[in-house]
Design an enzyme around this catalytic site. Structure first.
Site, PDB file in Angstrom:
ATOM      1  N   LYS A   1       0.832  -1.209   0.000  1.00  0.00           N
ATOM      2  CA  LYS A   1       0.000   0.000   0.000  1.00  0.00           C
ATOM      3  C   LYS A   1       0.861   1.251   0.000  1.00  0.00           C
ATOM      4  O   LYS A   1       0.507   2.253  -0.623  1.00  0.00           O
ATOM      5  CB  LYS A   1      -0.925   0.011   1.225  1.00  0.00           C
ATOM      6  CG  LYS A   1      -2.093  -0.951   1.100  1.00  0.00           C
ATOM      7  CD  LYS A   1      -3.072  -0.736   2.242  1.00  0.00           C
ATOM      8  CE  LYS A   1      -4.261  -1.679   2.144  1.00  0.00           C
ATOM      9  NZ  LYS A   1      -5.117  -1.598   3.336  1.00  0.00           N
TER      10      LYS A   1
ATOM     11  N   LYS B   1      -7.958 -10.439  -9.897  1.00  0.00           N
ATOM     12  CA  LYS B   1      -9.147 -10.617  -9.053  1.00  0.00           C
ATOM     13  C   LYS B   1     -10.218  -9.590  -9.430  1.00  0.00           C
ATOM     14  O   LYS B   1      -9.890  -8.471  -9.792  1.00  0.00           O
ATOM     15  CB  LYS B   1      -8.762 -10.412  -7.578  1.00  0.00           C
ATOM     16  CG  LYS B   1      -9.013 -11.642  -6.721  1.00  0.00           C
ATOM     17  CD  LYS B   1      -8.490 -11.454  -5.324  1.00  0.00           C
ATOM     18  CE  LYS B   1      -9.571 -10.986  -4.377  1.00  0.00           C
ATOM     19  NZ  LYS B   1      -9.120 -10.970  -2.976  1.00  0.00           N
TER      20      LYS B   1
ATOM     21  N   LYS C   1     -13.705  -3.714  -7.517  1.00  0.00           N
ATOM     22  CA  LYS C   1     -14.514  -2.542  -7.812  1.00  0.00           C
ATOM     23  C   LYS C   1     -13.675  -1.334  -8.183  1.00  0.00           C
ATOM     24  O   LYS C   1     -14.156  -0.393  -8.801  1.00  0.00           O
ATOM     25  CB  LYS C   1     -15.335  -2.227  -6.554  1.00  0.00           C
ATOM     26  CG  LYS C   1     -16.562  -1.474  -6.817  1.00  0.00           C
ATOM     27  CD  LYS C   1     -17.431  -1.380  -5.588  1.00  0.00           C
ATOM     28  CE  LYS C   1     -16.626  -1.384  -4.323  1.00  0.00           C
ATOM     29  NZ  LYS C   1     -17.494  -1.377  -3.143  1.00  0.00           N
TER      30      LYS C   1
END
Ligand code: TRP
Length: 332
Positions: A115, A197, A200
């Site tokens: 991240k 994967k 959204k």
């Protein structure tokens, strides 16, 4: 005496309406577990602010996710369904656990490293202490089992290390949680790039299905899913698009890959896609209907959230108080 049920706990970040992948991969299993265990399910809104979000959007996502949890079949009378920020003990214990976690340990978390690389402009301390807050979520409720995806296994391992360390200093206090090894959730891939994967945050809207998508939208997205030029339905690593649709169809209908291959022998992808779309629409129908009702009944959602927070606060408040007593805080 009746044996006490094991405690299962999990949280999900309120990213708004989840995808079909989130649902079939994780959330659907929550509903199954809720029938067998003493369950606490929450939305991790404190974790969510590690990424900057406009205020109105954060609120909307929280309400949406809360409505989805109930709409998909979790019973607020039976399970404890709550919003993390409604339970101050999470932040309290999170801080305490920071002081029992080494900088080096936290630095080894692969999700932090990923991240930090991805959001190089906002590597805030919350991103770094994310796993200790997650440990607090779990340890506050003496959870026996925590269902988590692969990406969270390292955090659960850290939670166990922290619990063991604390217990080593102050005597047995925290229950050391186990990962939940149950039926493995489905791994649903992007409809457009089936080696990724389903997500959204994908910029291509056609790559994912939201659990609240209408049947028309579902048909459109599945019809445009990437397949291959072979026109033959069987499961194979070399056919990621078709295999992904088979996986979706299999989870929605309970049919095995073999049965699916037989069903579509000698028929083209058109027929197959129509069947998949119909199965998905059918699977999501009750959830969608219930969601539409709930999202327009804010009073009921609020009532459920209050009830959940009350139950959660009772347990979590007690744990954090006892924990502070162990440490030696001045209490009166
Ligand atoms: N970090 C988890 C995720 O992103 C969400 C989460 C927060 C969680 N607290 C938790 C999961 C406690 C299990 C237990 O998926």
């Amino acid at each position: 005496m009746e044996e006490k049920k094991k405690v299962v706990l999990s949280l999900i970040q309120p990213t708004g309406v989840p995808t079909l992948g989130n649902y079939l991969g994780a959330l659907k299993n929550w509903v199954m577990m809720s029938k067998e265990y003493d369950c606490l399910f929450g939305e991790a809104d404190l974790h969510a602010i590690t990424v900057r979000t406009p205020p109105a959007e954060l609120k909307k996502r929280c309400l949406d996710m809360f409505a989805i949890l109930i709409a998909m079949g979790l019973d607020p009378e039976k399970s404890t369904i709550f919003c993390q920020s409604h339970v101050p003990a999470h932040a309290q214990l999170g801080w305490i656990l920071d002081c029992y976690t080494q900088f080096g340990e936290a630095s080894r978390m692969t999700q932090f490293k990923d991240k930090a690389a991805k959001h190089a402009d906002n590597v805030n301390l919350g991103l770094f202490t994310y796993p200790t807050l997650m440990a607090a979520d779990i340890l506050l409720y003496n959870a026996d089992y925590v269902p988590v995806g692969d990406d969270q296994k390292q955090h659960l391992e850290l939670t166990r290390d922290i619990a063991n360390r604390f217990n080593g200093i102050y005597g047995d206090f925290f229950k050391v949680p186990e990962p939940f090894i149950g039926k493995k959730g489905a791994r649903i891939m992007s409809l457009q790039e089936p080696d990724k994967k389903m997500s959204k945050s994908d910029t291509n809207q056609k790559s994912f299905i939201l659990v609240t998508d209408s049947p028309d939208v579902i048909v459109r997205k599945i019809k445009s899913a990437i397949t291959d030029s072979e026109a033959s339905v069987y499961y194979s690593e070399s056919k990621p698009g078709v295999s992904n649709l088979m996986e979706i169809y299999s989870v929605c209908t309970g049919k095995t890959y073999e049965q699916i291959t037989d069903e579509f022998a000698g028929r083209g992808y058109g027929d197959f896609k129509s069947a998949v779309a119909e199965a998905v629409a059918e699977e999501l129908k009750p959830l969608r209907t219930e969601y539409e009702k709930l999202i327009n009944d804010k009073a009921y959602l609020t009532e459920c959230a209050k009830k959940g927070a009350e139950k959660a606060n009772r347990i979590a408040g007690r744990t954090v108080n006892k924990c502070m007593k162990k440490i030696g805080f001045w209490q009166y």
